[in-house]
Structures are given as structure tokens and as C-alpha cells.
Design a protein around this motif. Sequence first.
Motif, PDB file in Angstrom:
ATOM      1  N   ASP A 290       0.575  -1.213   0.180  1.00  0.00           N
ATOM      2  CA  ASP A 290       0.170   0.155  -0.156  1.00  0.00           C
ATOM      3  C   ASP A 290       1.047   1.572  -0.403  1.00  0.00           C
ATOM      4  N   ARG A 291       2.236   0.909   0.526  1.00  0.00           N
ATOM      5  CA  ARG A 291       3.052   2.136   0.096  1.00  0.00           C
ATOM      6  C   ARG A 291       4.287   1.461  -0.344  1.00  0.00           C
ATOM      7  N   ALA A 292       4.749   2.390  -0.776  1.00  0.00           N
ATOM      8  CA  ALA A 292       6.234   2.854  -1.574  1.00  0.00           C
ATOM      9  C   ALA A 292       7.300   3.219  -0.227  1.00  0.00           C
ATOM     10  N   VAL A 293       7.168   3.732   0.566  1.00  0.00           N
ATOM     11  CA  VAL A 293       7.738   4.321   1.856  1.00  0.00           C
ATOM     12  C   VAL A 293       7.122   4.081   2.464  1.00  0.00           C
ATOM     13  N   ALA A 294       8.072   3.785   3.575  1.00  0.00           N
ATOM     14  CA  ALA A 294       7.758   4.619   5.065  1.00  0.00           C
ATOM     15  C   ALA A 294       8.456   3.854   6.274  1.00  0.00           C
ATOM     16  N   ASP A 295       8.211   4.843   7.091  1.00  0.00           N
ATOM     17  CA  ASP A 295       9.655   4.675   8.040  1.00  0.00           C
ATOM     18  C   ASP A 295       9.166   4.045   9.654  1.00  0.00           C
TER      19      ASP A 295
ATOM     20  N   GLY B  43       0.744 -35.644 -10.009  1.00  0.00           N
ATOM     21  CA  GLY B  43       1.731 -35.552 -10.758  1.00  0.00           C
ATOM     22  C   GLY B  43       2.461 -34.673 -11.298  1.00  0.00           C
ATOM     23  N   ARG B  44       2.556 -33.458 -12.237  1.00  0.00           N
ATOM     24  CA  ARG B  44       3.815 -32.796 -11.840  1.00  0.00           C
ATOM     25  C   ARG B  44       4.006 -31.644 -11.120  1.00  0.00           C
ATOM     26  N   GLN B  45       4.924 -31.445 -10.862  1.00  0.00           N
ATOM     27  CA  GLN B  45       5.091 -29.706  -9.838  1.00  0.00           C
ATOM     28  C   GLN B  45       5.990 -28.638 -10.512  1.00  0.00           C
ATOM     29  N   GLY B  46       5.431 -27.647 -10.389  1.00  0.00           N
ATOM     30  CA  GLY B  46       5.317 -26.278 -10.608  1.00  0.00           C
ATOM     31  C   GLY B  46       5.382 -26.156  -9.907  1.00  0.00           C
ATOM     32  N   GLY B  47       6.494 -24.576 -10.466  1.00  0.00           N
ATOM     33  CA  GLY B  47       6.699 -23.820  -8.633  1.00  0.00           C
ATOM     34  C   GLY B  47       8.394 -23.716  -9.147  1.00  0.00           C
ATOM     35  N   PRO B  48       8.610 -22.891  -8.473  1.00  0.00           N
ATOM     36  CA  PRO B  48       8.686 -21.912  -8.003  1.00  0.00           C
ATOM     37  C   PRO B  48       8.556 -20.324  -8.739  1.00  0.00           C
ATOM     38  N   VAL B  49       7.606 -19.527  -8.408  1.00  0.00           N
ATOM     39  CA  VAL B  49       7.692 -18.636  -8.981  1.00  0.00           C
ATOM     40  C   VAL B  49       6.855 -16.567  -7.851  1.00  0.00           C
ATOM     41  N   ALA B  50       7.825 -16.039  -8.286  1.00  0.00           N
ATOM     42  CA  ALA B  50       8.143 -15.091  -7.198  1.00  0.00           C
ATOM     43  C   ALA B  50       7.690 -13.902  -7.812  1.00  0.00           C
ATOM     44  N   ASP B  51       7.196 -13.006  -7.161  1.00  0.00           N
ATOM     45  CA  ASP B  51       7.341 -11.499  -7.378  1.00  0.00           C
ATOM     46  C   ASP B  51       8.019 -10.688  -5.973  1.00  0.00           C
ATOM     47  N   GLN B  52       8.811  -9.516  -6.248  1.00  0.00           N
ATOM     48  CA  GLN B  52       9.134  -9.360  -4.692  1.00  0.00           C
ATOM     49  C   GLN B  52       8.614  -7.440  -4.935  1.00  0.00           C
ATOM     50  N   VAL B  53       8.483  -6.680  -3.933  1.00  0.00           N
ATOM     51  CA  VAL B  53       8.391  -5.548  -3.724  1.00  0.00           C
ATOM     52  C   VAL B  53       9.633  -5.090  -2.915  1.00  0.00           C
ATOM     53  N   VAL B  54       9.547  -3.498  -2.689  1.00  0.00           N
ATOM     54  CA  VAL B  54      10.427  -2.659  -2.469  1.00  0.00           C
ATOM     55  C   VAL B  54      10.070  -1.943  -1.585  1.00  0.00           C
ATOM     56  N   LEU B  55      10.216  -1.645  -0.359  1.00  0.00           N
ATOM     57  CA  LEU B  55      10.148  -0.816   0.972  1.00  0.00           C
ATOM     58  C   LEU B  55      11.306  -0.047   0.616  1.00  0.00           C
ATOM     59  N   ARG B  56      10.701   1.385   0.419  1.00  0.00           N
ATOM     60  CA  ARG B  56      12.231   2.464   1.352  1.00  0.00           C
ATOM     61  C   ARG B  56      11.594   3.168   1.918  1.00  0.00           C
ATOM     62  N   VAL B  57      13.427   3.290   3.468  1.00  0.00           N
ATOM     63  CA  VAL B  57      13.018   4.065   4.286  1.00  0.00           C
ATOM     64  C   VAL B  57      13.684   5.657   4.144  1.00  0.00           C
ATOM     65  N   PRO B  58      12.579   6.997   4.187  1.00  0.00           N
ATOM     66  CA  PRO B  58      13.187   7.651   3.939  1.00  0.00           C
ATOM     67  C   PRO B  58      14.623   8.425   4.639  1.00  0.00           C
ATOM     68  N   ASN B  59      15.025   9.778   3.768  1.00  0.00           N
ATOM     69  CA  ASN B  59      15.679   9.768   4.595  1.00  0.00           C
ATOM     70  C   ASN B  59      15.309  11.065   5.592  1.00  0.00           C
ATOM     71  N   ALA B  60      15.914  11.470   6.602  1.00  0.00           N
ATOM     72  CA  ALA B  60      15.679  11.769   7.570  1.00  0.00           C
ATOM     73  C   ALA B  60      15.648  13.688   6.928  1.00  0.00           C
ATOM     74  N   GLN B  61      15.037  14.003   7.538  1.00  0.00           N
ATOM     75  CA  GLN B  61      14.417  15.543   7.247  1.00  0.00           C
ATOM     76  C   GLN B  61      13.959  16.664   8.699  1.00  0.00           C
ATOM     77  N   PHE B  62      15.090  17.695   8.496  1.00  0.00           N
ATOM     78  CA  PHE B  62      15.723  18.603   9.123  1.00  0.00           C
ATOM     79  C   PHE B  62      15.065  19.852   8.880  1.00  0.00           C
ATOM     80  N   ALA B  63      14.229  20.772   9.770  1.00  0.00           N
ATOM     81  CA  ALA B  63      14.346  22.046   9.577  1.00  0.00           C
ATOM     82  C   ALA B  63      14.258  23.329  10.344  1.00  0.00           C
ATOM     83  N   LYS B  64      14.248  24.041   9.817  1.00  0.00           N
ATOM     84  CA  LYS B  64      14.528  25.212  10.827  1.00  0.00           C
ATOM     85  C   LYS B  64      13.501  26.628   9.948  1.00  0.00           C
ATOM     86  N   GLN B  65      13.853  27.016  10.982  1.00  0.00           N
ATOM     87  CA  GLN B  65      12.096  28.050  11.130  1.00  0.00           C
ATOM     88  C   GLN B  65      13.005  29.415  11.439  1.00  0.00           C
ATOM     89  N   LEU B  66      13.413  30.254  10.533  1.00  0.00           N
ATOM     90  CA  LEU B  66      13.617  31.805  11.562  1.00  0.00           C
ATOM     91  C   LEU B  66      12.428  32.329  12.448  1.00  0.00           C
TER      92      LEU B  66
END
Length: 194
Positions: free
Chosen positions: A35-40, A151-174
Motif C-alpha cells: 500500500d506504500r513505497a516509502v515507510a518509516d 502429477g507434475r510439480q510447478g513452481g517456484p514463481v515469485a514477485d517482490q516489492v521494495v519498501l524504502r525508508v525515507p531520508n531524515a529531514q530537518f527543518a529550521k524556522q527563522l
Amino acid sequence: ATNLDDLGAPLPPRNAGSVTLNVVEPFLSVDKVQDRAVADAGDTITVTITVRNTGLAPAFNPVILDEVGRIGQEAKFTNLVSLSSPAGFDVTVDQARRLIVYEATNNDPVDVGEALVFRLSYQLTGEVRTNEQLINTGVADRYYSLPEAEGRQGGPVADQVVLRVPNAQFAKQLVGTSIVDPGNSNREAVIGEL
């Protein structure tokens, strides 16, 4: 000329020709989405594995694996939040290896064109690192062309997803400035941070 058997009785005529025999087999495809590509850390991720029989015959007794993370990434995931599978499957969860095994418990066929949907939700731990990529793989490990794991055995067949952890972000407020010395031509300023 008439063909005769060993006792001298006439044999039926022989027909010559060719016969075509098509052997049909099942083939299970795997499609894995999240359900998402980026998570922390602390986020819950829901993953869906759809296994579809795209072959030409029913498949029997499939075993589906969901590998949540690669070896060495086990500490990145906490306990599963939720888990669901089609009727007729036993589910085994190996927490240490982050492996979920769905195994058919009956000989009901997976008909041609039929799809089976497996879904799980899990949570990331504080062990994740910024910009890390976590691999999640769904596998149709094995299935058969006949009931009773025959009978005949099938497999393995695969699919994968990649989840990325975001870069740390810092904010400064004047929040304000003040002139250090109004008579100074350098006009240096003091800046406060929150």
C-alpha cells in the motif's frame, strides 16, 4: 488381400493416420503489491499477494510463501498486525525468519483464471535506517497438476516489492533577527532556532 488372425479369421481393416495429443498444465503467476513505497519506523504496511492460475488446467495443493524481509533484515519488522488467506489454507508464521507459509489443506482445484488473494499487515521497528530498502517477496513455492500432490510439480514463481525508508529531514524556522551593533557596517545578525 484380407488380413487374418492366427486362427484364420479376418481382422478389421487398419486405419493409418496421426493423432494430436495436447498436454495441458497449470501455471501459477504471482503479483505482489504493497500500500506504500516509502515507510518509516512505526508505520504499518499492508501487502497483498495475488496468485492466479494462468495455465491451461487446474492446479492443486499450492504452497505460497511470503518472505517479509531478506536475511539480515529480520529485526526491521515487528509482529504481524493482521493476516488473511482464502478458505482451505493452513497458515504458519515463522516469526524468527519472517516467513509466512500458506498451505492448501484440501484438494480443491485452483481453476484456470481463478485468483487467490493473501493479505498481511506488519509494522516497521526502530531498527530501520534512513534510505534503506527492504525487500518483500511472494512465492508460489509449489503446486501440482493432479490432486493429492500428484502429477507434475510447478513452481517456484515469485514477485517482490521494495519498501524504502525515507531520508531524515530537518527543518529550521527563522524566529527573528536583531542587529548586533547598529553602528557596525557589517550588519551582523543573530538568528534564533526552534
